[in-house]
Design an enzyme around this catalytic site. Structure first.
Site, PDB file in Angstrom:
ATOM      1  N   CYS A  57      16.939  36.570  37.879  1.00  0.00           N
ATOM      2  CA  CYS A  57      17.476  35.361  38.515  1.00  0.00           C
ATOM      3  C   CYS A  57      16.533  34.872  39.598  1.00  0.00           C
ATOM      4  CB  CYS A  57      18.855  35.646  39.097  1.00  0.00           C
ATOM      5  SG  CYS A  57      19.632  34.202  39.871  1.00  0.00           S
ATOM      6  N   CYS A  63      20.305  35.116  47.439  1.00  0.00           N
ATOM      7  CA  CYS A  63      21.734  35.182  47.164  1.00  0.00           C
ATOM      8  C   CYS A  63      22.259  36.592  47.388  1.00  0.00           C
ATOM      9  CB  CYS A  63      22.004  34.738  45.729  1.00  0.00           C
ATOM     10  SG  CYS A  63      23.732  34.890  45.225  1.00  0.00           S
ATOM     11  N   CYS A  66      24.131  39.431  43.848  1.00  0.00           N
ATOM     12  CA  CYS A  66      23.590  40.547  43.069  1.00  0.00           C
ATOM     13  C   CYS A  66      22.584  41.305  43.929  1.00  0.00           C
ATOM     14  CB  CYS A  66      22.894  40.047  41.808  1.00  0.00           C
ATOM     15  SG  CYS A  66      23.943  39.102  40.694  1.00  0.00           S
ATOM     16  N   CYS A 140      21.938  30.546  38.243  1.00  0.00           N
ATOM     17  CA  CYS A 140      22.647  31.822  38.272  1.00  0.00           C
ATOM     18  C   CYS A 140      22.697  32.456  36.879  1.00  0.00           C
ATOM     19  CB  CYS A 140      24.061  31.613  38.796  1.00  0.00           C
ATOM     20  SG  CYS A 140      25.056  33.122  38.879  1.00  0.00           S
ATOM     21  N   GLN A 240      40.495  40.400  35.033  1.00  0.00           N
ATOM     22  CA  GLN A 240      39.269  41.161  34.832  1.00  0.00           C
ATOM     23  C   GLN A 240      38.087  40.204  34.799  1.00  0.00           C
ATOM     24  OE1 GLN A 240      39.003  44.352  35.027  1.00  0.00           O
ATOM     25  NE2 GLN A 240      41.168  44.918  34.913  1.00  0.00           N
ATOM     26  N   PHE A 267      51.223  48.777  38.410  1.00  0.00           N
ATOM     27  CA  PHE A 267      50.287  47.754  38.887  1.00  0.00           C
ATOM     28  C   PHE A 267      49.906  46.865  37.694  1.00  0.00           C
ATOM     29  CE2 PHE A 267      49.695  51.543  41.513  1.00  0.00           C
ATOM     30  CZ  PHE A 267      49.881  51.033  42.798  1.00  0.00           C
ATOM     31  N   GLU A 287      55.086  45.810  39.074  1.00  0.00           N
ATOM     32  CA  GLU A 287      54.079  45.086  39.861  1.00  0.00           C
ATOM     33  C   GLU A 287      54.762  44.531  41.105  1.00  0.00           C
ATOM     34  OE1 GLU A 287      51.268  43.012  41.597  1.00  0.00           O
ATOM     35  OE2 GLU A 287      50.722  44.170  39.811  1.00  0.00           O
ATOM     36  N   ASP A 335      46.719  51.107  36.967  1.00  0.00           N
ATOM     37  CA  ASP A 335      45.501  50.369  37.334  1.00  0.00           C
ATOM     38  C   ASP A 335      45.634  49.902  38.774  1.00  0.00           C
ATOM     39  OD1 ASP A 335      43.193  48.876  37.433  1.00  0.00           O
ATOM     40  OD2 ASP A 335      43.950  47.244  36.176  1.00  0.00           O
ATOM     41  N   CYS A 361      38.839  50.881  39.988  1.00  0.00           N
ATOM     42  CA  CYS A 361      37.684  50.105  40.448  1.00  0.00           C
ATOM     43  C   CYS A 361      37.015  50.786  41.638  1.00  0.00           C
ATOM     44  CB  CYS A 361      38.095  48.678  40.802  1.00  0.00           C
ATOM     45  SG  CYS A 361      39.365  48.569  42.087  1.00  0.00           S
TER      46      CYS A 361
END
Length: 410
Positions: A57, A63, A66, A140, A240, A267, A287, A335, A361
């Site tokens: 990129c 930026c 990333c 991008c 996601q 969740f 949830e 999750d 995550c």
């Protein structure tokens, strides 16, 4: 000073002895630069690593979106698997990540962008690295083309609604019917502004435009496909990051549920896992956000060929499901957010649920929660690492835990 990089930290920064943190370096590289506090300023790479590549990129240096584009794909994959392995070792859990699934470039279907007014108009993009400056990203390599195409429209919205000193915040997501846009940190919409915004939304083919908490335009439902069900999550709701990443997480979850007749999804969000699971099992989705469960329920009712899905609004941090609530459950999907689900895992560990499919995550909280389950007699199966936040230090994973269900007295 000169120094040699020893390793990468969890945030992707290179670390030399001291510790000294060096942005943009890789293990084994010799670097040189002035050190202020614990950080090397404007480091010069003297001896580059064989894993160093040219960032794909053109915005990589400015930026902040990333931070690992200077590393080869193979290096990043090995490093992310290593992050998971290290977290498990720290908790005394014997397991290793079996494989990694990486989303392709230009596949991010949701993103958070910022808008800033200028003398000539506005700029919309990501924040610069360790900076409050908004950086435009016309080239991008991360965002899906559908998201890139609406940036000029977001610039017009910034001119219309942002203050001269503040920033507009955009949460954008690709849907089946166009891009869904939620705008925050802007002035309230009066009648003339509503008309201008509605025209912009129509011109851009947006599926939905929400201005703070007001629906401005809804040309078509902001549908996502979760299995056989079309679901319109609330504006800005969790989704996601890539379709490829979602499928990479979903496949091992469904494999773990094979043969289950009654499933609890903790969740559950808007039904990412609940609705595909309902193709073969009855599902109880839990949830804390009622509007997400409402979207899930509507999607289930409109779909065909799904088994029964029930929903429950419940704060699982304050009121986790208790062991007796899993009495006739064959499998659990969980999750949790980055903080993990320690309170809920403690109760699950006391249960007789034979299968737990956990999506995470955060490898650190996953390893903590895995230790509790393994200590309660569960066996940790294969671990799939999922990299849908390509070129970032973010790591996701999915794993299954199994335990024989005790035989009940006749």
């Amino acid at each position: 000073m000169k120094t040699t990089i020893e390793r990468l930290g969890h945030q992707g920064d290179a670390i030399a002895a001291g510790p000294i943190f060096v942005t943009g370096a890789l293990p084994g590289e010799e670097v040189e630069g002035d050190v202020v506090g614990d950080r090397m300023i404007a480091p010069k790479i003297i001896t580059p690593s064989a894993d160093r590549v040219k960032p794909p990129c053109s915005h990589a240096k400015s930026c902040g979106g990333c931070s690992l584009q200077h590393a080869s794909d193979a290096f990043v994959e090995d490093w992310k698997q290593g992050v998971v392995d290290t977290a498990l070792i720290a908790q005394g859990v014997e397991a290793k990540a079996a494989c990694i699934k990486t989303s392709p470039p230009r596949s991010r279907r949701r993103a958070s962008l910022s808008g800033k007014r200028t003398k000539k108009g506005a700029i919309v993009g990501f924040h610069g690295r360790a900076s409050g400056t908004v950086i435009e990203v016309p080239n991008c390599t991360l965002l899906h083309p559908d998201l890139m195409d609406i940036i000029p429209v977001l610039q017009e919205m910034t001119v219309l609604g942002a203050s001269r000193k503040g920033e507009a915040s955009f949460t954008i997501a690709q849907t089946l019917n166009g891009v869904d846009v939620l705008v925050r940190d802007v002035k309230p919409a009066d009648t003339p502004l509503r008309m201008e915004l509605a025209q912009l939304a129509g011109k851009a083919g947006l599926s939905r435009l929400t201005w703070e908490d007001e629906l401005i335009a809804g040309r078509a439902p902001a549908y996502q496909m979760f299995g056989k069900a079309s679901v319109a999550p609330p504006p800005g709701a969790f989704l996601q990051a890539t379709r490829e990443g979602e499928q990479a997480l979903l496949a091992p979850v469904l494999d773990a549920l094979d043969g289950a007749k009654k499933v609890v999804d903790l969740f559950a969000g808007s039904g990412t896992f609940s609705l595909p699971a309902a193709e073969t099992a009855e599902v109880h989705a839990v949830e804390s956000e009622g509007n997400m469960l409402s979207a899930l329920d509507t999607g289930w009712r409109q779909a065909k060929g799904l088994k029964r899905v029930t929903t429950e609004t419940r704060d699982l941090f304050r009121r986790p499901l208790m062991p007796d609530e899993f009495k006739f459950v064959d499998a659990v999907i969980i999750d949790p957010p980055r903080a993990g689900a320690e309170a809920q895992i403690k109760e699950l560990a006391k249960s007789d649920v034979p299968v737990i499919a956990m999506v995470s995550c955060n490898p650190v909280t996953f390893a903590r929660d895995a230790r509790l389950l393994v200590g309660a007699g569960y066996s940790l199966g294969s671990i799939t690492v999922v990299d849908q936040f390509r070129w970032s230090p973010h790591v996701e994973l999915v794993a299954s835990f199994t335990k024989p269900r005790p035989k009940r007295a006749a």
